[in-house]
Design a protein around this motif. Structure first.
Motif, PDB file in Angstrom:
ATOM      1  N   ALA A  53     -54.127  23.677   8.428  1.00 63.94           N
ATOM      2  CA  ALA A  53     -54.881  23.074   9.527  1.00 63.94           C
ATOM      3  C   ALA A  53     -55.643  21.848   9.042  1.00 63.94           C
ATOM      4  CB  ALA A  53     -55.837  24.099  10.132  1.00 63.94           C
ATOM      5  N   ALA A  54     -56.273  21.954   7.872  1.00 59.68           N
ATOM      6  CA  ALA A  54     -56.991  20.809   7.314  1.00 59.68           C
ATOM      7  C   ALA A  54     -56.055  19.643   7.026  1.00 59.68           C
ATOM      8  CB  ALA A  54     -57.728  21.225   6.044  1.00 59.68           C
ATOM      9  N   SER A  55     -54.804  19.940   6.698  1.00 59.54           N
ATOM     10  CA  SER A  55     -53.871  18.869   6.341  1.00 59.54           C
ATOM     11  C   SER A  55     -53.606  17.912   7.495  1.00 59.54           C
ATOM     12  CB  SER A  55     -52.547  19.463   5.841  1.00 59.54           C
ATOM     13  OG  SER A  55     -51.710  19.900   6.913  1.00 59.54           O
ATOM     14  N   PHE A  56     -53.831  18.355   8.728  1.00 55.66           N
ATOM     15  CA  PHE A  56     -53.612  17.457   9.858  1.00 55.66           C
ATOM     16  C   PHE A  56     -54.701  16.394   9.959  1.00 55.66           C
ATOM     17  CE2 PHE A  56     -50.887  21.013  10.958  1.00 55.66           C
ATOM     18  CZ  PHE A  56     -49.720  20.324  11.263  1.00 55.66           C
ATOM     19  N   TYR A  57     -55.718  16.506   9.116  1.00 53.90           N
ATOM     20  CA  TYR A  57     -56.743  15.465   9.017  1.00 53.90           C
ATOM     21  C   TYR A  57     -56.649  14.735   7.689  1.00 53.90           C
ATOM     22  CZ  TYR A  57     -58.555  18.102  12.959  1.00 53.90           C
ATOM     23  OH  TYR A  57     -58.681  18.738  14.169  1.00 53.90           O
ATOM     24  N   PHE A 183     -52.808  30.857  15.340  1.00 55.87           N
ATOM     25  CA  PHE A 183     -53.942  30.627  14.454  1.00 55.87           C
ATOM     26  C   PHE A 183     -54.013  29.169  14.011  1.00 55.87           C
ATOM     27  CE2 PHE A 183     -55.811  30.339  10.214  1.00 55.87           C
ATOM     28  CZ  PHE A 183     -57.066  30.882  10.463  1.00 55.87           C
ATOM     29  N   LEU A 184     -52.886  28.559  13.678  1.00 54.10           N
ATOM     30  CA  LEU A 184     -52.890  27.179  13.191  1.00 54.10           C
ATOM     31  C   LEU A 184     -53.480  26.241  14.238  1.00 54.10           C
ATOM     32  CD1 LEU A 184     -52.136  25.176  10.962  1.00 54.10           C
ATOM     33  CD2 LEU A 184     -49.878  24.986  12.011  1.00 54.10           C
ATOM     34  N   THR A 185     -53.124  26.445  15.503  1.00 56.24           N
ATOM     35  CA  THR A 185     -53.664  25.603  16.569  1.00 56.24           C
ATOM     36  C   THR A 185     -55.174  25.743  16.669  1.00 56.24           C
ATOM     37  OG1 THR A 185     -51.610  25.694  17.862  1.00 56.24           O
ATOM     38  CG2 THR A 185     -53.635  25.207  19.070  1.00 56.24           C
ATOM     39  N   ARG A 261     -48.009  26.393  20.409  1.00 60.86           N
ATOM     40  CA  ARG A 261     -48.614  25.625  19.312  1.00 60.86           C
ATOM     41  C   ARG A 261     -48.903  24.209  19.798  1.00 60.86           C
ATOM     42  NH1 ARG A 261     -46.580  26.264  13.390  1.00 60.86           N
ATOM     43  NH2 ARG A 261     -47.922  28.078  13.790  1.00 60.86           N
ATOM     44  N   GLU A 262     -50.122  23.756  19.545  1.00 60.26           N
ATOM     45  CA  GLU A 262     -50.515  22.381  19.829  1.00 60.26           C
ATOM     46  C   GLU A 262     -51.152  21.799  18.578  1.00 60.26           C
ATOM     47  OE1 GLU A 262     -53.048  22.592  23.242  1.00 60.26           O
ATOM     48  OE2 GLU A 262     -51.395  23.068  24.606  1.00 60.26           O
ATOM     49  N   LEU A 263     -50.765  20.570  18.251  1.00 55.85           N
ATOM     50  CA  LEU A 263     -51.278  19.894  17.069  1.00 55.85           C
ATOM     51  C   LEU A 263     -51.839  18.529  17.481  1.00 55.85           C
ATOM     52  CD1 LEU A 263     -48.377  20.932  14.677  1.00 55.85           C
ATOM     53  CD2 LEU A 263     -50.701  21.866  14.741  1.00 55.85           C
ATOM     54  N   PRO A 264     -52.552  17.836  16.599  1.00 56.21           N
ATOM     55  CA  PRO A 264     -53.237  16.603  17.023  1.00 56.21           C
ATOM     56  C   PRO A 264     -52.282  15.547  17.563  1.00 56.21           C
ATOM     57  CG  PRO A 264     -54.096  17.362  14.919  1.00 56.21           C
ATOM     58  CD  PRO A 264     -52.883  18.197  15.201  1.00 56.21           C
ATOM     59  N   THR A 265     -52.593  15.079  18.760  1.00 62.26           N
ATOM     60  CA  THR A 265     -51.776  14.079  19.431  1.00 62.26           C
ATOM     61  C   THR A 265     -52.317  12.676  19.154  1.00 62.26           C
ATOM     62  OG1 THR A 265     -53.128  14.082  21.426  1.00 62.26           O
ATOM     63  CG2 THR A 265     -51.322  15.707  21.304  1.00 62.26           C
TER      64      THR A 265
END
Length: 310
Positions: A53-57, A183-185, A261-265
């Motif tokens: 999850a942190a890796s998306f930042y 959980f990842l979302t 699942r939703e990730l940063p758009t």
């Protein structure tokens, strides 16, 4: 964010020198969400997904001042107990490296339906040299406090997850089914709040009198002022943008359908840019490869601290 040692796995090029680092601390994980209470061993799959999850930042860069108390310096902050197992915890005179934030993580059973929450704490206080106080309160970011703020810096925060939910703990979304929140979302969403989304003064300074977000990058990504939820801390429910070139509901709206699942758009990243982060969107690596890398990072981080993960 976690300087993520992405080169450790040879998956992505090294990040810039001022890439944001996220450290997770499980000291107060006292109810067994990330830690096996019988053995004290980490629950690796869950910790690895939190790292993912942190890796998306990991495309965020900035110059956050180190918090390094010297003689005459003192600071403290209170956080909600990350496992909700007692009164608020007072953290005092922590040292936090430059370009780094620390998140205390935990979980426990609570009312069904609530997924989790995060915050940066409360009753923050600091005394000592002007540079030290500035490092604690804004991490050295100019104009980060007040009605006209344009930037943001935080020491870190806490994050809690509701163990009563039937979480989907897997890097690969193929197995997601209705009834299982991802959980990842949720983890990626809650970390976003610690990074100031909906919380920073520089967020609130860009909300107009009608409750729309007017940050220039967000307006450019959305094509207009962006509608917010009733509290002004999320995009409005159902706000759409794109992820990996495909339409997706934004990560930072109030909720995600179970089994999704939703990730940063594009719009989510634009909002963080408007808060004051320097942002490069992070392409999604292969699920299995990143999951394995994140597990290695859990162990590597423990070795750097010179003790087994707790």
């Amino acid at each position: 964010m976690k300087r993520l040692l992405l080169v450790l796995a040879g998956l992505l090029p090294a990040l810039p020198a001022q890439a944001l680092v996220i450290e997770f601390d499980y000291t107060y994980d006292t109810r067994g969400f990330f830690t096996d209470l019988a053995t004290g061993a980490p629950i690796v799959e869950r910790r690895a997904l939190l790292e993912q999850a942190a890796s998306f930042y990991s495309g965020f860069t900035d110059s956050l001042a180190a918090i390094a108390p010297q003689a005459g310096d003192s600071w403290s902050v209170q956080i909600t107990q990350p496992s909700l197992g007692g009164p608020a915890i007072t953290l005092s005179n922590l040292s936090i490296a430059a370009d780094t934030i620390r998140i205390y993580a935990g979980g426990s059973n609570s009312a069904p339906g609530v997924l989790g929450f995060a915050n940066t704490g409360f009753n923050l206080s600091a005394s000592g040299s002007a540079a030290f106080v500035d490092a604690v309160t804004t991490r050295g970011q100019a104009n980060a406090v007040g009605a006209d703020a344009t930037d943001y810096g935080t020491w870190g925060g806490m994050i809690w997850f509701n163990a009563a939910n039937a979480w989907f703990f897997d890097s690969d979304p193929a197995g997601l089914t209705p009834g299982n929140p991802d959980f990842l979302t949720t983890a990626t969403h809650e970390i976003g709040h610690i990074l100031g989304f909906g919380e920073a003064d520089s967020w609130r300074s860009q909300i107009d009198e009608n409750g729309y977000f007017t940050g220039a990058n967000s307006v450019a990504a959305y094509g207009d002022r962006v509608p917010l939820d009733q509290y002004g801390v999320h995009w409005a429910s159902g706000t759409m943008s794109t992820y990996a070139g495909l339409p997706q509901q934004t990560l930072m709206d109030p909720s995600t359908r179970s089994g999704t699942r939703e990730l940063p758009t594009v719009l989510d990243y634009a909002g963080f840019t408007d808060i004051g982060w320097q942002v490069s969107a992070v392409p999604e690596p292969q699920h299995a490869a990143l999951f394995g890398m994140a597990a290695l990072l859990v162990l590597a981080a423990a070795r750097r601290r010179g003790r087994p993960p707790v």
